[in-house]
Design an enzyme around this catalytic site. Sequence first.
Site, PDB file in Angstrom:
ATOM      1  N   CYS A   1      -7.843 -13.172  18.902  1.00 38.89           N
ATOM      2  CA  CYS A   1      -8.466 -12.016  19.562  1.00 38.89           C
ATOM      3  C   CYS A   1      -9.483 -11.938  19.208  1.00 38.89           C
ATOM      4  O   CYS A   1      -9.866 -11.680  17.901  1.00 38.89           O
ATOM      5  CB  CYS A   1      -7.384 -10.853  19.238  1.00 38.89           C
TER       6      CYS A   1
ATOM      7  N   ARG B   1       0.883  -1.199  -0.015  1.00 39.69           N
ATOM      8  CA  ARG B   1       0.065   0.028   0.095  1.00 39.69           C
ATOM      9  C   ARG B   1       0.940   1.269  -0.020  1.00 39.69           C
ATOM     10  O   ARG B   1       0.443   2.455  -0.624  1.00 39.69           O
ATOM     11  CB  ARG B   1      -1.000  -0.148   1.226  1.00 39.69           C
ATOM     12  N   TYR B   2       2.035   1.172   0.648  1.00 37.39           N
ATOM     13  CA  TYR B   2       2.862   2.350   0.836  1.00 37.39           C
ATOM     14  C   TYR B   2       3.914   2.242  -0.115  1.00 37.39           C
ATOM     15  O   TYR B   2       4.412   0.968  -0.399  1.00 37.39           O
ATOM     16  CB  TYR B   2       3.169   2.411   2.335  1.00 37.39           C
TER      17      TYR B   2
ATOM     18  N   ASP C   1     -11.052  -1.162  13.865  1.00 36.69           N
ATOM     19  CA  ASP C   1     -11.594  -1.333  12.579  1.00 36.69           C
ATOM     20  C   ASP C   1     -12.959  -1.662  12.395  1.00 36.69           C
ATOM     21  O   ASP C   1     -13.835  -2.166  13.371  1.00 36.69           O
ATOM     22  CB  ASP C   1     -10.552  -2.117  11.788  1.00 36.69           C
TER      23      ASP C   1
ATOM     24  N   CYS D   1      -9.942  -9.072  16.345  1.00 36.98           N
ATOM     25  CA  CYS D   1      -8.798  -9.024  15.277  1.00 36.98           C
ATOM     26  C   CYS D   1      -9.386  -8.242  13.963  1.00 36.98           C
ATOM     27  O   CYS D   1     -10.785  -8.668  13.621  1.00 36.98           O
ATOM     28  CB  CYS D   1      -8.621 -10.511  14.907  1.00 36.98           C
TER      29      CYS D   1
ATOM     30  N   CYS E   1      -2.577 -18.121  14.841  1.00 40.41           N
ATOM     31  CA  CYS E   1      -2.182 -17.126  15.917  1.00 40.41           C
ATOM     32  C   CYS E   1      -2.455 -18.150  17.051  1.00 40.41           C
ATOM     33  O   CYS E   1      -2.994 -19.123  17.127  1.00 40.41           O
ATOM     34  CB  CYS E   1      -2.967 -16.059  15.872  1.00 40.41           C
TER      35      CYS E   1
ATOM     36  N   LYS F   1      -2.935   4.459   7.033  1.00 42.63           N
ATOM     37  CA  LYS F   1      -3.289   5.099   8.495  1.00 42.63           C
ATOM     38  C   LYS F   1      -3.147   6.520   8.499  1.00 42.63           C
ATOM     39  O   LYS F   1      -2.382   7.094   7.951  1.00 42.63           O
ATOM     40  CB  LYS F   1      -2.001   4.557   9.344  1.00 42.63           C
TER      41      LYS F   1
ATOM     42  N   ARG G   1      -8.343  -8.821  10.980  1.00 45.70           N
ATOM     43  CA  ARG G   1      -8.157  -9.874   9.804  1.00 45.70           C
ATOM     44  C   ARG G   1      -9.080 -11.017  10.061  1.00 45.70           C
ATOM     45  O   ARG G   1      -8.633 -12.140   9.748  1.00 45.70           O
ATOM     46  CB  ARG G   1      -6.735  -9.904   9.602  1.00 45.70           C
TER      47      ARG G   1
ATOM     48  N   ARG H   1       7.196   0.094   1.742  1.00 46.37           N
ATOM     49  CA  ARG H   1       7.282  -1.150   2.610  1.00 46.37           C
ATOM     50  C   ARG H   1       5.974  -1.824   2.191  1.00 46.37           C
ATOM     51  O   ARG H   1       5.031  -1.561   1.725  1.00 46.37           O
ATOM     52  CB  ARG H   1       7.341  -0.587   3.992  1.00 46.37           C
TER      53      ARG H   1
ATOM     54  N   ASP I   1      -7.140   3.623  10.737  1.00 43.25           N
ATOM     55  CA  ASP I   1      -6.450   2.841   9.263  1.00 43.25           C
ATOM     56  C   ASP I   1      -7.878   3.069   8.432  1.00 43.25           C
ATOM     57  O   ASP I   1      -8.785   2.300   8.503  1.00 43.25           O
ATOM     58  CB  ASP I   1      -6.398   1.148   9.581  1.00 43.25           C
TER      59      ASP I   1
HETATM   60  C1  PLP Z   1       0.545  -0.523   8.807  1.00 43.13           C
HETATM   61  C2  PLP Z   1       1.029  -0.954   7.344  1.00 43.13           C
HETATM   62  C3  PLP Z   1       2.386  -0.824   7.134  1.00 43.13           C
HETATM   63  C4  PLP Z   1       3.451  -0.269   8.123  1.00 43.13           C
HETATM   64  O1  PLP Z   1       3.068   0.979   8.273  1.00 43.13           O
HETATM   65  P1  PLP Z   1       3.886   1.861   9.367  1.00 43.13           P
HETATM   66  O2  PLP Z   1       3.184   3.245   9.463  1.00 43.13           O
HETATM   67  O3  PLP Z   1       5.167   1.978   8.459  1.00 43.13           O
HETATM   68  O4  PLP Z   1       4.043   1.128  10.610  1.00 43.13           O
HETATM   69  C5  PLP Z   1       2.651  -1.195   5.950  1.00 43.13           C
HETATM   70  N1  PLP Z   1       1.730  -1.744   5.051  1.00 43.13           N
HETATM   71  C6  PLP Z   1       0.391  -1.799   5.510  1.00 43.13           C
HETATM   72  C7  PLP Z   1      -0.564  -2.354   4.292  1.00 43.13           C
HETATM   73  C8  PLP Z   1      -0.079  -1.527   6.453  1.00 43.13           C
HETATM   74  O5  PLP Z   1      -1.325  -1.621   6.970  1.00 43.13           O
HETATM   75  S1  SF4 Z   2      -5.007  -9.465  16.566  1.00 42.59           S
HETATM   76 FE1  SF4 Z   2      -5.487 -10.964  14.831  1.00 42.59          FE
HETATM   77  S2  SF4 Z   2      -3.632 -11.309  13.969  1.00 42.59           S
HETATM   78 FE2  SF4 Z   2      -2.897 -10.283  15.797  1.00 42.59          FE
HETATM   79  S3  SF4 Z   2      -2.381 -12.091  17.470  1.00 42.59           S
HETATM   80 FE3  SF4 Z   2      -4.894 -11.434  17.773  1.00 42.59          FE
HETATM   81  S4  SF4 Z   2      -5.979 -12.757  16.074  1.00 42.59           S
HETATM   82 FE4  SF4 Z   2      -3.560 -12.844  15.543  1.00 42.59          FE
END
Ligand code: PLP
Ligand code: SF4
Length: 370
Positions: A130, A113-114, A294, A133, A126, A338, A135, A117, A331
Amino acid sequence: MTGKKEGLNDAEPYPEQWYDWKWQFRNRITTIEELEKIIHLSEKEKEDISKCLEHFRMAITPYYASLMDSNDPMCPIRMQAVPTINETRIGPYELADPLDEERDSPVKNIVHRYPDRVLFLVTHMCSMYCRHCTRRRTVGEEDFVISDAEVDAAVDYIAKNPNIRDVLLSGGDPLTMSDARLEKIISKLRNIEHVEIIRIGTRVPVVMPMRITPDLLAMLRKYHPIWINTHFNHPKELTPEAVKACSDIVDAGIPLGNQSVLLRNINDNTETMKELLLKLVKARVRPYYLYQCDMSQGLSHFRTKVETGVEIIQNLTGNISGYAVPKFVIDAPHGGGKVPINPKYVITMDNNEVVMRNYEGEIYKYPQPN
Ligand SMILES: *Cc1c(COP(=O)(O)O)cnc(C)c1O
Ligand code: SF4
């Protein structure tokens, strides 16, 4: 660790293998029958949990379960681990993939996305699932690790994109993998010249701190610079075992950050957050992000008003060490990334001066250079 701890129920001491992470993992609580032995559940609660389990999995390490208050459904540990009927209520705005991670995925298991990175989702597993979560659409659906071919395809994508200088291993939780499996992935990434830093996102220090073994750390330190981000949400999670796991990580030369999620009735007040943040800094963990919860499906009972987060950050800024104050972010839905949400300190800013408010609410002026 010194001596034996009190047992899950006080009659029994903790089993021998308590400090063996593989034992913790194998003995995760995944059924209502197992859960009932540890916490008190009403018939209604049992019914509700079984309804939830049709949609989302449950897994709780014996270690994390031992931190739960067996009689209080509002226990902040329990609320993060034990499903409630609220999870089956899907709000009108809630989405399966609120961050559109699928759209930003050029190759399976990579989210790009960025500019500089990527997220590399190395497992869906996991140690604990959680309840909050993001995802949840993927995590906890099935316990599987990605295949060698998938790893290679993802590594290949990173190798072909010289602008990627930071790779974040996430999931699921990468530290549920064996040291050998993890090393295979990390060493491949380390071979790519333009990959400067490798980060691991993991909740293991919180939910299964015995995973942070000397062997794991000896492996990781071969591939520096490695950074780790963990996920403490409540001061009760900073047990002596968790604090030890954090210091071992830092002692291995790995900078350790923390991201928390703002969760209703768990940590959505200044007192709790302050205690959490100060304990983190004392454990040499640097608070990094505080996330607004989220819009994933079935999380509406955890979401707070955005103002709550802003107020907490405002109450903390200036009053405690700057090191202890995380960045509050949303996010943005649909892959916006973010966005930092800050209290307002600048009242006006023009060519002549900046009029601003300090942490005590007093007004100051700063003249611009002319
Ligand atoms: C959070 C995130 C990152 C890392 O972002 P930082 O602000 O550098 O910590 C990179 N890619 C994605 C898709 C993210 O959601
Ligand atoms: S927040 Fe989601 S991905 Fe992170 S440890 Fe918990 S269950 Fe796993």
